[in-house]
Design an enzyme around this catalytic site. Structure first.
Site, PDB file in Angstrom:
ATOM      1  N   ILE A  34       0.787  -1.231   0.000  1.00 43.96           N
ATOM      2  CA  ILE A  34       0.000   0.000   0.000  1.00 43.96           C
ATOM      3  C   ILE A  34       0.819   1.280   0.000  1.00 43.96           C
ATOM      4  O   ILE A  34       0.257   2.354  -0.159  1.00 43.96           O
ATOM      5  CB  ILE A  34      -0.960   0.033   1.207  1.00 43.96           C
ATOM      6  N   GLU A  36       5.099   3.187  -0.310  1.00 48.98           N
ATOM      7  CA  GLU A  36       6.552   3.077  -0.404  1.00 48.98           C
ATOM      8  C   GLU A  36       7.161   4.417  -0.035  1.00 48.98           C
ATOM      9  O   GLU A  36       6.737   5.468  -0.527  1.00 48.98           O
ATOM     10  CB  GLU A  36       6.955   2.697  -1.827  1.00 48.98           C
ATOM     11  N   GLY A  37       8.124   4.395   0.872  1.00 45.15           N
ATOM     12  CA  GLY A  37       8.799   5.612   1.289  1.00 45.15           C
ATOM     13  C   GLY A  37      10.281   5.529   1.016  1.00 45.15           C
ATOM     14  O   GLY A  37      10.762   4.635   0.319  1.00 45.15           O
ATOM     15  N   GLY A  38      11.002   6.492   1.579  1.00 45.77           N
ATOM     16  CA  GLY A  38      12.431   6.565   1.326  1.00 45.77           C
ATOM     17  C   GLY A  38      13.188   5.345   1.816  1.00 45.77           C
ATOM     18  O   GLY A  38      14.144   4.905   1.186  1.00 45.77           O
ATOM     19  N   MET A  39      12.783   4.808   2.960  1.00 41.98           N
ATOM     20  CA  MET A  39      13.508   3.677   3.523  1.00 41.98           C
ATOM     21  C   MET A  39      12.702   2.393   3.554  1.00 41.98           C
ATOM     22  O   MET A  39      13.261   1.328   3.798  1.00 41.98           O
ATOM     23  CB  MET A  39      13.960   3.998   4.951  1.00 41.98           C
ATOM     24  N   GLY A  40      11.385   2.482   3.342  1.00 40.26           N
ATOM     25  CA  GLY A  40      10.594   1.282   3.558  1.00 40.26           C
ATOM     26  C   GLY A  40       9.455   1.074   2.592  1.00 40.26           C
ATOM     27  O   GLY A  40       9.048   1.972   1.859  1.00 40.26           O
ATOM     28  N   LYS A  57       6.072  -2.637   7.903  1.00 39.27           N
ATOM     29  CA  LYS A  57       7.013  -1.832   7.140  1.00 39.27           C
ATOM     30  C   LYS A  57       8.322  -2.607   6.992  1.00 39.27           C
ATOM     31  O   LYS A  57       8.936  -2.994   7.987  1.00 39.27           O
ATOM     32  CB  LYS A  57       7.277  -0.487   7.819  1.00 39.27           C
ATOM     33  N   ASP A 152      11.149  15.915  12.080  1.00 36.86           N
ATOM     34  CA  ASP A 152      10.550  15.920  10.739  1.00 36.86           C
ATOM     35  C   ASP A 152       9.037  16.079  10.848  1.00 36.86           C
ATOM     36  O   ASP A 152       8.280  15.404  10.165  1.00 36.86           O
ATOM     37  CB  ASP A 152      10.909  14.637   9.985  1.00 36.86           C
TER      38      ASP A 152
END
Length: 292
Positions: A34, A36-40, A57, A152
């Site tokens: 569902i 996708e990010g920078g690390m996961g 994740k 952040d």
């Protein structure tokens, strides 16, 4: 997990460490990918024994092999797991696949992040913005009491879910670049020595732009001031057409007054935002409890 995110298509799906139908740790059956990010990579899964939906994740395959990236990934899980608050996504398990890929299991959330709400629906009412601000203060107060600085804080990292009674509950996400005070492990110190710009510039305090190592909880208070202004106006209080212009404005300019955009906002609220956005951390609120 942001369930409103669109499923990953094409090469990202092929490169994923898991796919729909896989069973992780003998109990988590993957339903869909569902987000996708920078690390996961985030998936929806079903705990087969408890018949309970969860989000998992996984560390991105492309990042595997980077000790710094893995350490940041695991620190996100550790930080979230330490914080006992309804306003922080709950982490229930941290482990590794047989191939060494780390992952963590967390509660499954339904809803939208605050960035999508502001972009889609426009500025919030004063009462709603204050409600959300106080909820974020609760999350940060718990984190700061444990010596964790988020670093952040931005609308995309605030997820709007719902309680059983239907009321909105804010969930603070993504502790991937969080910092533990006092200074933590050698691995963490090495990570904070990097000159890479960590965090999102529009929400970063002046001292965080100078050095990510030296910030404390008052950097989160600055970000909260930016967030409050944006919730009420749809825009951030420092502007620029390029990244250097934005950074220069944050470092040297006064913030755009809330009253120039929202005539219905009480002057005390503008004063509170201005105090959050003091260039000198010592002139900001001492902590989020004082702000609340």
């Amino acid at each position: 997990a942001r369930v409103s995110a669109s499923p990953i298509q094409g090469s990202s799906l092929k490169e994923s460490v898991v796919k729909p139908g896989d069973v992780v740790a003998g109990k988590y059956k993957i339903a869909r990918i569902i987000g996708e990010g920078g690390m996961g990579i985030i998936v929806e899964a079903l705990h087969q024994k408890l018949d309970q939906r969860v989000a998992i994740k996984f560390h991105r395959p492309q990042a595997t092999g980077s000790e710094e990236s893995v350490a940041r990934f695991l620190r996100e899980a550790k930080a979230a797991a330490q914080i006992r608050s309804e306003h922080v996504v709950r982490v229930t398990d941290v482990a590794m696949l047989d191939n060494g890929t780390p992952y963590f299991v967390m509660e499954y959330l339904e809803g939208r992040d605050l960035d999508a709400v502001i972009q889609g629906d426009g500025p919030l009412t004063v009462s709603t913005a204050l409600d959300y601000t106080l909820q974020v203060c609760e999350a940060l107060a718990e984190a700061h009491s444990l010596g964790i600085v988020h670093r952040d804080l931005k609308p995309a990292n605030l997820f709007l879910s719902h309680r059983v009674d239907g009321s909105v509950v804010i969930k603070l996400l993504d502790f991937g670049i969080s910092k533990t005070l006092p200074k933590g492990t050698d691995a963490e110190l090495n990570m904070t020595k990097t000159r890479a710009l960590m965090g999102s510039p529009l929400y970063m305090a002046p001292e965080q732009m100078r050095s990510t190592r030296s910030v404390d909880h008052r950097a989160d208070i600055w970000s909260l001031g930016v967030l409050m202004h944006e919730m009420l106006t749809g825009e951030t209080p420092f502007e620029g057409e390029t990244l250097p212009e934005v950074c220069s404005s944050i470092a040297a300019d006064d913030p755009i007054p809330l009253s120039s955009k929202r005539h219905d906002a009480p002057p005390e609220l503008e004063e509170a935002i201005f105090r959050c956005l003091e260039k000198d951390p010592g002139n900001r609120f001492a902590d989020v409890a004082e702000l609340a």
